[in-house]
Design an enzyme around this catalytic site. Structure first.
Site, short mmCIF file in Angstrom:
data_model
loop_
_atom_site.label_atom_id
_atom_site.label_comp_id
_atom_site.label_asym_id
_atom_site.label_seq_id
_atom_site.Cartn_x
_atom_site.Cartn_y
_atom_site.Cartn_z
N HIS A 283 9.12 -0.52 59.85
CA HIS A 283 9.41 -2.04 59.23
C HIS A 283 10.95 -1.82 59.00
CE1 HIS A 283 10.43 -1.30 55.43
NE2 HIS A 283 9.62 -0.25 55.18
N ASP A 295 13.34 4.53 54.55
CA ASP A 295 12.69 3.11 54.21
C ASP A 295 13.05 2.15 54.91
OD1 ASP A 295 10.31 1.62 53.42
OD2 ASP A 295 11.06 2.21 50.80
N GLU A 329 9.11 -6.74 55.31
CA GLU A 329 7.65 -5.86 55.60
C GLU A 329 8.35 -5.42 53.37
OE1 GLU A 329 6.35 -2.36 52.44
OE2 GLU A 329 8.52 -2.42 53.44
N GLU A 330 10.13 -4.71 52.88
CA GLU A 330 10.08 -4.96 51.26
C GLU A 330 10.18 -6.25 50.64
OE1 GLU A 330 9.91 -2.24 50.81
OE2 GLU A 330 11.74 -1.08 51.92
N HIS A 427 14.93 3.15 48.48
CA HIS A 427 15.35 1.91 47.60
C HIS A 427 16.44 1.99 46.54
CE1 HIS A 427 11.07 -0.13 47.48
NE2 HIS A 427 11.45 0.21 49.12
ZN LIG Z 1 8.95 1.06 53.34
#
Ligand SMILES: [Zn+2]
Length: 462
Positions: A283, A295, A329-330, A427
């Site tokens: 993503h 991420d 996505e998040e 995150h």
């Molecule tokens: Zn992710």
């Protein structure tokens, strides 16, 4: 038999007893060339450098996210796809606003607390909230307390379990506090919630992540924030000494109207079965506190690298291959849902989907969603991966962007890198480029390309 191209460098002659034989390259040799290409001639690390250091954080609906769409599209256009295109998708736009602030007030002592709003949260009133705190270890305990939490800030403090080697298991076991905490606490009149960061180690980084108010009326929304693990320890200890201490929280985040964004897609038509589609992706969006290098910048560039590897070793897939860089996505998963919606509308047949969204660390294997027959077949390929220290093939969740895909008989896989350090960064503001090791990233891309190659060659068992 393996399908090879005319130009293939893998055709070689064997002279045996004076007779000339032409040998086809075997799987072992192709996989060796895949790893060699990735470790000596990959672009994924420099793509990640650009995404992380020249563009930066890529929260859905942000200018950076749009820049990432244009950048990756332009890069895909250099990789020899038949078609590179954007797929429109409406995404939520949440903005953090002014940097949050928090402190605990114990008698007259004020201690500043590292804090960040959770994605999707509302703001506090302009001057913040100052209230007593009630600590709980989860939603069950909150429900047992019921009305006792009225007028207070609820502090969810169940840590991630240390005993699991697979740290995603620990994440799964405590993320409900973050996702549902505010919604549940608001039912009993809490003023706000704070949650211990989803982090295996003790440090000073607050970790954000999505939370949801579900179907409760807007008038009942309460602010939700996350505090660092060190701060959670301190707050818990302080509450034991003084249950009447107060906590101050101020944040100014808000949700704006949805905006138009895009999935970025590169497609090469299959040379034998163009109607069968294989997807590889990650993503493109990230949280806003950092570059999102792990991420999921890593997964994005690894997916792009799969195509680069095939180009470098001159491998033309039998089935159609799509690299899909999913948006959102998040905080909504809108990109994955839109991709499936259009796949259905266009009656597309997906035979395989692979997602990398677990960080750019040393690959260990795959987590698979598959029927028994195909799982057994994939397990038979284990010896091919052993030289590259890939050993873990298990049934389990693949990836959230590919989870909406419903083609009959589709096999889904998630790359599973070593997960010990993933939640140090996940995150949080330290999810930056320097946390990603070039070789580990490249090994992941090669591992993905190898599985796609094997699926492409062998097909799936129907
Ligand atoms: Zn992710």
């Amino acid at each position: 038999m393996h399908q090879i191209t005319k130009k293939s460098v893998f055709v070689f002659a064997l002279v045996l007893h004076g007779i000339l034989f032409f040998a086809q390259p075997n799987d072992q040799q192709i996989i060796k060339s895949i790893y060699k290409s990735s470790l000596t001639n990959s672009q994924c690390y420099s793509w990640l450098d650009y995404l992380s250091n020249s563009i930066g954080s890529r929260l859905s609906g942000s200018a950076n996210a749009e820049e990432a769409v244009l950048y990756t599209k332009a890069q895909l256009e250099t990789l020899g796809f038949d078609r590179v295109y954007l797929q429109e998708v409406m995404v939520p736009k949440w903005v953090r606003g002014t940097k949050e602030s928090a402190y605990l007030l114990d008698n007259k002592t004020k201690i500043s607390i590292p804090v960040c709003a959770l994605g999707g949260s509302i703001a506090t009133p302009k001057n913040g909230i100052l209230a007593e705190v009630i600590e709980v270890n989860g939603i069950k305990e909150l429900e047992a307390l019921g009305e006792k939490i009225r007028g207070k800030i609820v502090f969810f403090n169940r840590p991630m379990e240390q005993e699991n080697v697979e740290t995603f298991k620990s994440y799964g076991a405590c993320v409900d506090q973050r996702f549902d905490g505010a919604k549940e606490a608001s039912k009993y009149g809490a003023l706000a919630t704070i949650v211990r960061s989803m982090n295996m180690r003790l440090d000073d980084f607050p970790h954000t992540g999505v939370q949801s108010y579900g179907a409760i009326p807007k008038s009942q929304y309460i602010p939700a924030a996350s505090i660092s693990t060190n701060a959670a320890e301190l707050l818990s200890k302080s509450l034991k000494k003084n249950p009447h201490l107060k906590f101050f929280l101020k944040q100014s985040c808000q949700t704006l109207d949805d905006v138009l964004s895009y999935n970025v897609i590169g497609e090469i038509k299959g040379s034998v079965h163009p109607e069968n589609i294989m997807v590889v992706g990650g993503h493109l969006d990230s949280w806003d506190l950092a570059d999102g290098s792990q991420d999921d910048g890593a997964g994005v560039v690894q997916s792009m690298e799969v195509m680069n590897i095939f180009k470098n070793i001159d491998y033309k897939p039998k089935n159609t291959l799509r690299v899909v860089l999913f948006m959102n996505e998040e905080n909504g998963g809108k990109g994955g849902k839109k991709y499936e919606e259009l796949a259905q509308a266009n009656k597309e047949n997906h035979i395989f989907a692979l997602e990398s969204d677990s960080g750019g660390f040393s690959p260990r294997g795959f987590s698979l969603e598959s029927d028994e027959a195909n799982f057994t077949k994939i397990l038979s390929w284990k010896p091919l991966f052993e030289p590259y220290l890939i050993h873990s093939f298990s049934m389990g969740h693949s990836g959230s962007d590919i989870s909406p895909l419903t083609s009959k008989g589709i096999i889904k896989a998630g790359l599973r890198p070593d997960s010990q350090r993933y939640f140090d960064y996940h995150h949080a503001a330290n999810d930056t480029f320097d946390g990603v090791n070039k070789r580990e990233l490249e090994l992941g891309a090669a591992t993905m390309a190898s599985l796609i190659y094997l699926i492409d060659q062998n097909g799936i068992v129907k």
